[in-house]
Design an enzyme around this catalytic site. Sequence first.
Site, PDB file in Angstrom:
ATOM      1  N   GLY A  80       0.705  -1.427   0.446  1.00 50.79           N
ATOM      2  CA  GLY A  80      -0.174   0.030  -0.428  1.00 50.79           C
ATOM      3  C   GLY A  80       0.600   1.452  -0.058  1.00 50.79           C
ATOM      4  N   SER A  81       2.007   1.112  -0.475  1.00 46.83           N
ATOM      5  CA  SER A  81       3.151   2.122  -0.469  1.00 46.83           C
ATOM      6  C   SER A  81       2.028   3.517  -1.470  1.00 46.83           C
ATOM      7  CB  SER A  81       4.648   2.267  -0.298  1.00 46.83           C
ATOM      8  OG  SER A  81       4.574   1.961  -2.026  1.00 46.83           O
ATOM      9  N   TRP A  82       1.822   2.740  -2.585  1.00 42.24           N
ATOM     10  CA  TRP A  82       1.656   3.747  -3.425  1.00 42.24           C
ATOM     11  C   TRP A  82      -0.421   4.354  -3.308  1.00 42.24           C
ATOM     12  CZ3 TRP A  82       2.608   2.971  -9.576  1.00 42.24           C
ATOM     13  CH2 TRP A  82       3.322   2.251  -9.953  1.00 42.24           C
TER      14      TRP A  82
ATOM     15  N   ASP B 252      -6.024  -5.201  -4.790  1.00 43.32           N
ATOM     16  CA  ASP B 252      -4.827  -6.582  -5.056  1.00 43.32           C
ATOM     17  C   ASP B 252      -5.642  -7.838  -4.154  1.00 43.32           C
ATOM     18  OD1 ASP B 252      -1.532  -6.332  -4.715  1.00 43.32           O
ATOM     19  OD2 ASP B 252      -2.134  -8.116  -3.852  1.00 43.32           O
TER      20      ASP B 252
ATOM     21  N   ASP C 169      -9.058 -10.353  -7.224  1.00 42.35           N
ATOM     22  CA  ASP C 169      -7.643 -10.104  -9.050  1.00 42.35           C
ATOM     23  C   ASP C 169      -8.172  -8.938 -10.415  1.00 42.35           C
ATOM     24  OD1 ASP C 169      -6.409 -11.387 -11.230  1.00 42.35           O
ATOM     25  OD2 ASP C 169      -7.153 -13.698 -10.397  1.00 42.35           O
TER      26      ASP C 169
ATOM     27  N   ASP D  80       1.370  -1.345 -10.675  1.00 42.94           N
ATOM     28  CA  ASP D  80       3.133  -1.133  -9.900  1.00 42.94           C
ATOM     29  C   ASP D  80       2.347  -3.274  -9.811  1.00 42.94           C
ATOM     30  OD1 ASP D  80       5.493  -1.302  -9.273  1.00 42.94           O
ATOM     31  OD2 ASP D  80       5.011  -0.686  -7.269  1.00 42.94           O
TER      32      ASP D  80
ATOM     33  N   LYS E  17       4.053  -0.242 -14.343  1.00 41.34           N
ATOM     34  CA  LYS E  17       5.177  -1.056 -14.123  1.00 41.34           C
ATOM     35  C   LYS E  17       5.904  -1.938 -15.334  1.00 41.34           C
ATOM     36  CE  LYS E  17       6.410  -3.961 -10.654  1.00 41.34           C
ATOM     37  NZ  LYS E  17       6.784  -3.935  -9.244  1.00 41.34           N
TER      38      LYS E  17
HETATM   39  C1  LIG Z   1       4.761  -4.824  -6.382  1.00 37.92           C
HETATM   40  S1  LIG Z   1       3.926  -5.291  -5.143  1.00 37.92           S
HETATM   41  C2  LIG Z   1       3.128  -4.332  -5.756  1.00 37.92           C
HETATM   42  C3  LIG Z   1       3.978  -2.689  -4.266  1.00 37.92           C
HETATM   43  C4  LIG Z   1       2.450  -1.087  -4.163  1.00 37.92           C
HETATM   44  N1  LIG Z   1       2.572  -0.509  -5.131  1.00 37.92           N
HETATM   45  C5  LIG Z   1       3.042  -0.853  -2.496  1.00 37.92           C
HETATM   46  O1  LIG Z   1       3.121   0.444  -3.097  1.00 37.92           O
HETATM   47  O2  LIG Z   1       3.323  -0.867  -1.555  1.00 37.92           O
HETATM   48  C6  LIG Z   1       2.871  -6.329  -6.501  1.00 37.92           C
HETATM   49  C7  LIG Z   1       1.577  -6.493  -5.820  1.00 37.92           C
HETATM   50  O3  LIG Z   1       0.888  -6.968  -7.207  1.00 37.92           O
HETATM   51  C8  LIG Z   1       0.357  -7.891  -6.776  1.00 37.92           C
HETATM   52  N2  LIG Z   1      -0.832  -8.490  -8.447  1.00 37.92           N
HETATM   53  C9  LIG Z   1      -0.070  -9.836  -8.294  1.00 37.92           C
HETATM   54  N3  LIG Z   1      -0.820 -10.202  -9.349  1.00 37.92           N
HETATM   55  C10 LIG Z   1      -1.972  -9.811  -9.241  1.00 37.92           C
HETATM   56  C11 LIG Z   1      -3.511  -9.902  -9.991  1.00 37.92           C
HETATM   57  N4  LIG Z   1      -3.786 -10.515 -10.329  1.00 37.92           N
HETATM   58  N5  LIG Z   1      -4.834  -9.029  -8.863  1.00 37.92           N
HETATM   59  C12 LIG Z   1      -4.203  -8.122  -8.434  1.00 37.92           C
HETATM   60  N6  LIG Z   1      -2.873  -8.080  -7.596  1.00 37.92           N
HETATM   61  C13 LIG Z   1      -2.003  -8.558  -8.403  1.00 37.92           C
HETATM   62  C14 LIG Z   1       0.405  -8.821  -5.807  1.00 37.92           C
HETATM   63  O4  LIG Z   1      -0.231  -9.379  -5.305  1.00 37.92           O
HETATM   64  C15 LIG Z   1       1.393  -7.365  -4.948  1.00 37.92           C
HETATM   65  O5  LIG Z   1       1.333  -7.556  -3.713  1.00 37.92           O
END
Ligand SMILES: C[S@@+](CC[C@H](N)C(=O)[O-])C[C@H]1O[C@@H](n2cnc3c(N)ncnc32)[C@H](O)[C@@H]1O
Length: 302
Positions: A53-55, A78, A94, A119, A159
């Site tokens: 959740g930082s964004w 997420d 999802d 992201d 990203k």
């Molecule tokens: C790098 S982290 C994101 C970090 C976030 N931007 C932050 O600032 O805290 C990537 C996230 O993508 C999520 N993710 C991957 N595939 C996904 C999907 N199909 N649907 C929802 N979230 C997904 C993962 O659960 C993970 O929490």
Amino acid sequence: MGKSSKDKRDLYYRKAKEQGWRARSAFKLLQLNERFDLFSDIERVVDLCAAPGSWSQVLSRELFQKQDKKNAKIVSVDLQPMVPIEGVTTIQADITHPKTLQEILNVFGGEPADFVCSDGAPDVTGLHDLDEYIQAQLILAALQLTTCILKPGGKFVAKVFRGRDIDLLYAQLSYLFEQVICAKPRSSRGTSLEAFIVCLGYKPRAGWQPKLELNKSTEEFFRGSGIGKAENMQYLELPEDERLIAKFIACGDINDVDSDATYTLDTLDKIQSLNPVQLPTAPPYKRALELKRLGQANSKRV
Ligand SMILES: C[S@@+](CC[C@H](N)C(=O)[O-])C[C@H]1O[C@@H](n2cnc3c(N)ncnc32)[C@H](O)[C@@H]1O
């Protein structure tokens, strides 16, 4: 290795804890905003793949605290559960599932979004081709959702990993946005292929009604969109006239810390170790620890 070892190897990790961000990724969005002014004129924002959740924290501080926008709405999605953030509606879902779009629209009362960011990253398997493919699918899922919810003129940031077929994605995006830029924030490690596509000025394709449906492939979704040969996802090799080399821009102040360098904390007056701002809500090792406690760790695959 001491508790502050990672703090030294990665000063953004350390700075995130000092400033209260749940992840170092916060600096990526902040540096992208410094360069592209993403946060001006936005009220309805979708943060895809948002955990921990930082964004969303950055967006919440920007819209509610700095800009004092009382009517602003931020929706964060997420697969993982997220600990609540002030002013942010979190949805555990999802992003590749069509019903997620409806859930977001419900929060916005049917109004379109001004800004969508993603992201997203899948769990890395270590098999590069597979990882790259899944990442590409995640971006396309974010893009499909974006075309269904973004207002004309809106912004999209996601990203990407600059792999072999990235120019196909740039070409697709260039039909949908006035500007497509590949940006590398200083907080993103130089050694990583990670970058962010910054897409400004959404131009919905005339006569195309994007519609998410279960069991509809990406190819079927974009059929009729008129986004050139790129509309047909079979074309991984684009003809010369449709190739697009997106402008590449490094962002973040040159005086910001270097994400690939190791620093000594004592010279930076940061001797004390700090705990993470937010522990993971559902880490994969949780089940393993439970089984270990029950003495079943070796009897079952976890
Ligand atoms: C790098 S982290 C994101 C970090 C976030 N931007 C932050 O600032 O805290 C990537 C996230 O993508 C999520 N993710 C991957 N595939 C996904 C999907 N199909 N649907 C929802 N979230 C997904 C993962 O659960 C993970 O929490």
